[in-house]
Scaffold this active site. Structure first.
Site, PDB file in Angstrom:
ATOM      1  CB  SER A 127      -9.236   0.559   0.704  1.00 30.02           C
ATOM      2  OG  SER A 127      -8.782   0.884  -0.580  1.00 30.02           O
ATOM      3  CG  ASP A 143      -2.211   0.702   1.004  1.00 30.75           C
ATOM      4  OD1 ASP A 143      -2.277   1.906   1.298  1.00 30.75           O
ATOM      5  OD2 ASP A 143      -3.153   0.074   0.501  1.00 30.75           O
ATOM      6  CG  HIS A 163      -5.117   3.880   1.689  1.00 31.83           C
ATOM      7  ND1 HIS A 163      -4.814   2.613   1.240  1.00 31.83           N
ATOM      8  CD2 HIS A 163      -6.425   4.083   1.400  1.00 31.83           C
ATOM      9  CE1 HIS A 163      -5.900   2.078   0.692  1.00 31.83           C
ATOM     10  NE2 HIS A 163      -6.898   2.945   0.771  1.00 31.83           N
TER      11      HIS A 163
END
Length: 476
Positions: free
Chosen positions: A412, A167, A204
């Site tokens: 996600s 990621d 994230h």
């Protein structure tokens, strides 16, 4: 015409890749992004067939001479893919690329001597292309708890399940979050811009790691910043980066991937084909997000779960809305999505644990759900005005502060919840085979939800708390 929000993100991703001219495809339909003027082929004989075909069919149309149709490199890499230039990437704008489309048509079935697809676009693999405003984080009230909350259990260094998160990198203050005490990996390169404002998509990877750790405390989590700070990478580079990551860290028990792309096809991505074939030979389970475009179009690599030979190696995960009873408005869906997990308004670690960090919204919410859903989805609640949506307009973008935890939505985040449930099952049953654990968990699971009229398996952690889905009362 592509949705306005997709164009906003196209502009943002293009700025993050200033040296790579991008186009919207297919034919400006707003389903994916790809590199202009370039196609992908497998190394060796297949790349030669592609070059020869392009030279014969349309060099004049593309504005190239025959000797300008050439390999754009690299010619030899672990992923076995070559970039081939078929047009001047500086021509035209981002509304599709006729030269690339013509190259695909010229090499359509029957597909040469190999009996398989010879050529493909060089797609952008991304966490960013999402037509729903749920892909921006929201501050939580002081004293809010993570959701899912931390499960009972402790970390055992010798027996912890290995989870690799591919990621964006870890935020500088992530160790201030107790659940991430045993997490390691790459640091986020640039968290804030020159104005001190948090960049979009930063945090994230940290948020994802926090979800895995909450659901499965007995995990060794490694976060690799493979997707760079903008959360986007070209397909031609992605396969190679995946190989580099597992070469560096070893093949994990579980690989959690919250990125991908559609490509208008049902046979995968050329750029990750070699990695996926190697994955199939390993014991690692890939848990991958189904994507956030409210579409039944296969989203890769998650959709490999529906291809022969990959049934045990890949679990594709869609998102449930806040009450867990139905699919979230933004979640991709279809037979290729094998499980759904909570993915709307989850709470996990972001940044600002040590010092509060400002953030300016990039996208505006809508008056109504852009997909026609009637609940309080993230398309329209909580309300905010974004900088990209208001460029040239009269609105002023909203700025907020993050102080540790945040609320965020998307497939996600459903993905690490599902990955954490499999890891927790491994720990509880002393199961060392992640693919066997996935089968056991799915076979024993009795939870179901409704997605587009179909009953689907729902993986719901015991510590997850449903959140209201009714629209808030208007202010008086």
């Amino acid at each position: 015409m592509a949705p306005q929000r997709f164009r906003e993100q196209y502009d943002q991703i293009q700025r993050s890749m200033p040296d790579v001219p991008l186009a919207i495809g297919p034919d400006d339909a707003g389903e994916f992004l790809y590199e202009k003027g370039v196609v992908l082929a497998r190394d060796g004989e297949e790349a030669r067939i592609v070059e020869d075909t392009v030279r014969r069919h349309f060099t004049a149309f593309a504005g190239l001479s025959a000797d300008q149709v050439r390999r754009a490199g690299p010619e030899s890499n672990r992923s076995g893919i070559t970039r081939i230039r078929v047009a001047d990437p500086g021509q035209g704008d981002g509304s599709g690329d006729p030269a690339v489309a013509n190259a695909l048509r010229a090499l359509r079935e029957p597909e040469g001597r190999t009996g398989r697809r010879l050529v493909g676009r060089n797609h952008v693999v991304s966490i960013a292309v999402n037509a729903c405003p749920g892909d921006e984080p929201v501050p939580v009230e002081a004293g809010a708890r993570p959701n899912p909350a931390a499960a009972d259990g402790s970390h055992t260094p010798d027996g912890a399940v290995g989870v690799l998160v591919v990621d964006t990198g870890l935020m500088n203050d992530y160790r201030s979050y107790p659940l991430l005490a045993h997490t390691r990996g790459d640091a986020q390169v640039e968290e804030c811009g020159e104005d001190g404002v948090l960049r979009q998509y930063c945090g994230h990877g940290t948020f994802i790691a926090g979800l895995v750790a909450a659901v499965a405390p007995d995990t060794d989590i490694t976060v690799r910043g493979t997707l760079n700070d903008a959360g986007a990478i070209l397909e031609s580079e992605f396969g190679e980066k995946l190989f580099e990551t597992v070469d560096r860290d070893g093949w994990p028990d579980i690989l959690s991937l919250s990125a991908g792309t559609s490509n208008g096809r049902t046979d995968g991505l050329l750029g990750v084909d070699a990695f996926m074939r190697e994955l199939r030979r390993q014991r690692t389970l890939l848990v991958a997000c189904a994507g956030n475009n409210s579409s039944a179009t296969p989203f890769w690599p998650a959709a490999y779960a529906d291809l022969p030979g990959f049934e045990d190696a890949v679990l594709s995960v869609g998102a449930l809305r806040g009450d867990g009873e139905y699919g979230a408005c933004f979640s991709n869906h279809g037979a290729w999505v094998k499980a759904y997990a909570p993915g709307e308004r989850l709470i996990s670690a972001l940044t600002g644990f040590d010092t509060p960090v400002p953030y300016v919204y990039q996208h505006s919410t809508y008056d109504d759900c852009r997909y026609g859903f009637g609940y309080a989805c993230t398309c329209r609640h909580p309300r905010h005005t974004g900088a990209l949506s208001e460029e040239g307009g009269s609105g002023k973008p909203d700025q907020v502060m993050f102080e540790g935890l945040a609320q965020w939505s998307g497939t996600s985040f459903a993905t690490p919840v599902a990955a954490g449930m499999i890891a927790a099952h491994m720990s509880a049953r002393a199961e060392t085979d992640p693919r066997a654990a996935r089968r056991q968990l799915m076979d024993a699971n009795s939870e179901v939800a409704e997605v587009r009229g179909a009953k689907v398996p729902a993986l719901v952690p015991a510590t997850w708390r449903p959140v209201p889905v009714a629209l808030p009362s208007p202010r008086t």
